[in-house]
Design a protein around this motif. Structure first.
Motif, PDB file in Angstrom:
ATOM      1  N   GLN A   4     -21.170 -10.190   6.040  1.00  0.00           N
ATOM      2  CA  GLN A   4     -20.050  -9.275   6.141  1.00  0.00           C
ATOM      3  C   GLN A   4     -20.097  -8.292   4.994  1.00  0.00           C
ATOM      4  O   GLN A   4     -20.531  -8.611   3.912  1.00  0.00           O
ATOM      5  CB  GLN A   4     -18.723 -10.021   6.082  1.00  0.00           C
ATOM      6  CG  GLN A   4     -18.516 -10.985   7.209  1.00  0.00           C
ATOM      7  CD  GLN A   4     -17.201 -11.740   7.037  1.00  0.00           C
ATOM      8  OE1 GLN A   4     -16.416 -11.481   6.156  1.00  0.00           O
ATOM      9  NE2 GLN A   4     -16.985 -12.683   7.912  1.00  0.00           N
ATOM     10  N   LYS A   5     -19.633  -7.077   5.239  1.00  0.00           N
ATOM     11  CA  LYS A   5     -19.525  -6.076   4.190  1.00  0.00           C
ATOM     12  C   LYS A   5     -18.060  -5.922   3.850  1.00  0.00           C
ATOM     13  O   LYS A   5     -17.249  -5.605   4.693  1.00  0.00           O
ATOM     14  CB  LYS A   5     -20.112  -4.761   4.670  1.00  0.00           C
ATOM     15  CG  LYS A   5     -21.577  -4.871   5.021  1.00  0.00           C
ATOM     16  CD  LYS A   5     -22.285  -3.596   4.716  1.00  0.00           C
ATOM     17  CE  LYS A   5     -23.718  -3.729   5.153  1.00  0.00           C
ATOM     18  NZ  LYS A   5     -24.652  -3.805   4.137  1.00  0.00           N
ATOM     19  N   LYS A  39     -33.241 -17.436  -9.238  1.00  0.00           N
ATOM     20  CA  LYS A  39     -34.485 -17.243  -8.480  1.00  0.00           C
ATOM     21  C   LYS A  39     -34.179 -16.697  -7.087  1.00  0.00           C
ATOM     22  O   LYS A  39     -34.855 -15.777  -6.614  1.00  0.00           O
ATOM     23  CB  LYS A  39     -35.244 -18.574  -8.394  1.00  0.00           C
ATOM     24  CG  LYS A  39     -36.548 -18.491  -7.675  1.00  0.00           C
ATOM     25  CD  LYS A  39     -37.574 -17.772  -8.499  1.00  0.00           C
ATOM     26  CE  LYS A  39     -38.932 -17.867  -7.822  1.00  0.00           C
ATOM     27  NZ  LYS A  39     -39.898 -16.989  -8.443  1.00  0.00           N
ATOM     28  N   THR A  40     -33.157 -17.229  -6.430  1.00  0.00           N
ATOM     29  CA  THR A  40     -32.761 -16.744  -5.104  1.00  0.00           C
ATOM     30  C   THR A  40     -32.346 -15.281  -5.169  1.00  0.00           C
ATOM     31  O   THR A  40     -32.610 -14.511  -4.253  1.00  0.00           O
ATOM     32  CB  THR A  40     -31.590 -17.591  -4.545  1.00  0.00           C
ATOM     33  OG1 THR A  40     -32.015 -18.947  -4.462  1.00  0.00           O
ATOM     34  CG2 THR A  40     -31.154 -17.107  -3.174  1.00  0.00           C
ATOM     35  N   TYR A  41     -31.724 -14.900  -6.268  1.00  0.00           N
ATOM     36  CA  TYR A  41     -31.277 -13.515  -6.459  1.00  0.00           C
ATOM     37  C   TYR A  41     -32.451 -12.570  -6.688  1.00  0.00           C
ATOM     38  O   TYR A  41     -32.327 -11.368  -6.540  1.00  0.00           O
ATOM     39  CB  TYR A  41     -30.294 -13.455  -7.631  1.00  0.00           C
ATOM     40  CG  TYR A  41     -29.592 -12.133  -7.777  1.00  0.00           C
ATOM     41  CD1 TYR A  41     -28.666 -11.717  -6.831  1.00  0.00           C
ATOM     42  CD2 TYR A  41     -29.850 -11.312  -8.858  1.00  0.00           C
ATOM     43  CE1 TYR A  41     -28.012 -10.504  -6.964  1.00  0.00           C
ATOM     44  CE2 TYR A  41     -29.200 -10.108  -9.006  1.00  0.00           C
ATOM     45  CZ  TYR A  41     -28.279  -9.705  -8.057  1.00  0.00           C
ATOM     46  OH  TYR A  41     -27.632  -8.499  -8.197  1.00  0.00           O
ATOM     47  N   GLY A  42     -33.608 -13.131  -7.041  1.00  0.00           N
ATOM     48  CA  GLY A  42     -34.800 -12.304  -7.234  1.00  0.00           C
ATOM     49  C   GLY A  42     -35.178 -12.095  -8.685  1.00  0.00           C
ATOM     50  O   GLY A  42     -35.994 -11.243  -9.009  1.00  0.00           O
ATOM     51  N   GLU A  43     -34.598 -12.887  -9.575  1.00  0.00           N
ATOM     52  CA  GLU A  43     -34.902 -12.783 -11.001  1.00  0.00           C
ATOM     53  C   GLU A  43     -35.684 -14.018 -11.437  1.00  0.00           C
ATOM     54  O   GLU A  43     -35.914 -14.935 -10.674  1.00  0.00           O
ATOM     55  CB  GLU A  43     -33.603 -12.654 -11.811  1.00  0.00           C
ATOM     56  CG  GLU A  43     -32.816 -11.395 -11.536  1.00  0.00           C
ATOM     57  CD  GLU A  43     -33.550 -10.130 -11.956  1.00  0.00           C
ATOM     58  OE1 GLU A  43     -34.389 -10.178 -12.888  1.00  0.00           O
ATOM     59  OE2 GLU A  43     -33.298  -9.081 -11.348  1.00  0.00           O
ATOM     60  N   SER A  44     -36.077 -14.024 -12.703  1.00  0.00           N
ATOM     61  CA  SER A  44     -36.881 -15.109 -13.259  1.00  0.00           C
ATOM     62  C   SER A  44     -36.129 -16.436 -13.226  1.00  0.00           C
ATOM     63  O   SER A  44     -34.945 -16.509 -13.565  1.00  0.00           O
ATOM     64  CB  SER A  44     -37.272 -14.789 -14.702  1.00  0.00           C
ATOM     65  OG  SER A  44     -37.870 -15.919 -15.308  1.00  0.00           O
ATOM     66  N   LYS A 100     -25.223 -16.363  -0.077  1.00  0.00           N
ATOM     67  CA  LYS A 100     -25.398 -16.964   1.241  1.00  0.00           C
ATOM     68  C   LYS A 100     -24.592 -16.218   2.289  1.00  0.00           C
ATOM     69  O   LYS A 100     -25.056 -15.957   3.389  1.00  0.00           O
ATOM     70  CB  LYS A 100     -24.978 -18.433   1.223  1.00  0.00           C
ATOM     71  CG  LYS A 100     -25.955 -19.330   0.552  1.00  0.00           C
ATOM     72  CD  LYS A 100     -25.451 -20.752   0.591  1.00  0.00           C
ATOM     73  CE  LYS A 100     -26.417 -21.679  -0.073  1.00  0.00           C
ATOM     74  NZ  LYS A 100     -25.941 -23.067  -0.082  1.00  0.00           N
ATOM     75  N   ARG A 101     -23.366 -15.873   1.936  1.00  0.00           N
ATOM     76  CA  ARG A 101     -22.472 -15.161   2.857  1.00  0.00           C
ATOM     77  C   ARG A 101     -23.053 -13.811   3.254  1.00  0.00           C
ATOM     78  O   ARG A 101     -22.960 -13.382   4.381  1.00  0.00           O
ATOM     79  CB  ARG A 101     -21.120 -14.979   2.185  1.00  0.00           C
ATOM     80  CG  ARG A 101     -20.100 -14.250   3.007  1.00  0.00           C
ATOM     81  CD  ARG A 101     -18.758 -14.226   2.266  1.00  0.00           C
ATOM     82  NE  ARG A 101     -17.858 -13.357   2.949  1.00  0.00           N
ATOM     83  CZ  ARG A 101     -17.582 -12.108   2.587  1.00  0.00           C
ATOM     84  NH1 ARG A 101     -18.148 -11.604   1.518  1.00  0.00           N
ATOM     85  NH2 ARG A 101     -16.758 -11.387   3.287  1.00  0.00           N
ATOM     86  N   ARG A 102     -23.674 -13.160   2.300  1.00  0.00           N
ATOM     87  CA  ARG A 102     -24.231 -11.820   2.544  1.00  0.00           C
ATOM     88  C   ARG A 102     -25.701 -11.879   2.936  1.00  0.00           C
ATOM     89  O   ARG A 102     -26.342 -10.852   3.040  1.00  0.00           O
ATOM     90  CB  ARG A 102     -24.042 -10.963   1.304  1.00  0.00           C
ATOM     91  CG  ARG A 102     -22.582 -10.921   0.864  1.00  0.00           C
ATOM     92  CD  ARG A 102     -22.154  -9.602   0.541  1.00  0.00           C
ATOM     93  NE  ARG A 102     -20.784  -9.606   0.021  1.00  0.00           N
ATOM     94  CZ  ARG A 102     -20.039  -8.547   0.014  1.00  0.00           C
ATOM     95  NH1 ARG A 102     -20.492  -7.427   0.474  1.00  0.00           N
ATOM     96  NH2 ARG A 102     -18.817  -8.608  -0.458  1.00  0.00           N
ATOM     97  N   LYS A 103     -26.212 -13.104   3.085  1.00  0.00           N
ATOM     98  CA  LYS A 103     -27.585 -13.333   3.543  1.00  0.00           C
ATOM     99  C   LYS A 103     -28.627 -12.723   2.613  1.00  0.00           C
ATOM    100  O   LYS A 103     -29.532 -12.029   3.049  1.00  0.00           O
ATOM    101  CB  LYS A 103     -27.783 -12.823   4.950  1.00  0.00           C
ATOM    102  CG  LYS A 103     -26.777 -13.359   5.916  1.00  0.00           C
ATOM    103  CD  LYS A 103     -27.451 -14.065   7.043  1.00  0.00           C
ATOM    104  CE  LYS A 103     -26.469 -14.419   8.099  1.00  0.00           C
ATOM    105  NZ  LYS A 103     -25.930 -15.714   8.010  1.00  0.00           N
ATOM    106  N   THR A 104     -28.499 -12.994   1.305  1.00  0.00           N
ATOM    107  CA  THR A 104     -29.473 -12.486   0.331  1.00  0.00           C
ATOM    108  C   THR A 104     -30.416 -13.580  -0.061  1.00  0.00           C
ATOM    109  O   THR A 104     -30.081 -14.649  -0.318  1.00  0.00           O
ATOM    110  CB  THR A 104     -28.751 -11.958  -0.925  1.00  0.00           C
ATOM    111  OG1 THR A 104     -27.893 -10.921  -0.517  1.00  0.00           O
ATOM    112  CG2 THR A 104     -29.734 -11.438  -1.932  1.00  0.00           C
TER     113      THR A 104
END
Length: 104
Positions: A4-5, A39-44, A100-104
């Motif tokens: 959702q946005k 890590k899930t967010y895309g960082e170290s 998770k809600r925003r599917k990232t």
């Protein structure tokens, strides 16, 4: 969870009941949970280790600010600082639920 946005957080800081196993993991092993979330967010994976060296956890706070900017969530730096400092596990859980809600 559906994507959702919106300009609001998808869950409150103390809404641990929305994902009890994840929040138990966060409370019992916050450093591991923080590393997984980062890590899930895309960082170290090792970035949360920096939180061990300050009064205000810099990684937790910067992740909250970055997440809010990425998703356009309206909130304040004061609240980010407050939650990162006073209830780090709750803050990490809220960020994880939001991703998770925003599917990232």
């Amino acid at each position: 969870m559906e994507s959702q946005k919106t300009d609001e957080w998808g869950s409150g800081i103390f809404d641990f009941y929305q994902d009890v196993p994840e929040c138990c993991y966060s409370f019992w092993c916050c450093p591991c949970f923080a590393a997984t979330t980062t890590k899930t967010y895309g960082e170290s994976l090792f970035l949360p280790l920096l939180d061990l060296f300050g009064v205000i956890p810099p990684v937790n706070m910067s992740m909250r600010v970055s997440l809010r900017q990425r998703y356009g969530i309206k909130d304040s730096m004061f609240r980010d600082c407050l939650f990162a400092t006073c209830c780090s596990p709750c803050s990490w859980c809220q960020m994880s639920r939001e991703m998770k809600r925003r599917k990232t």
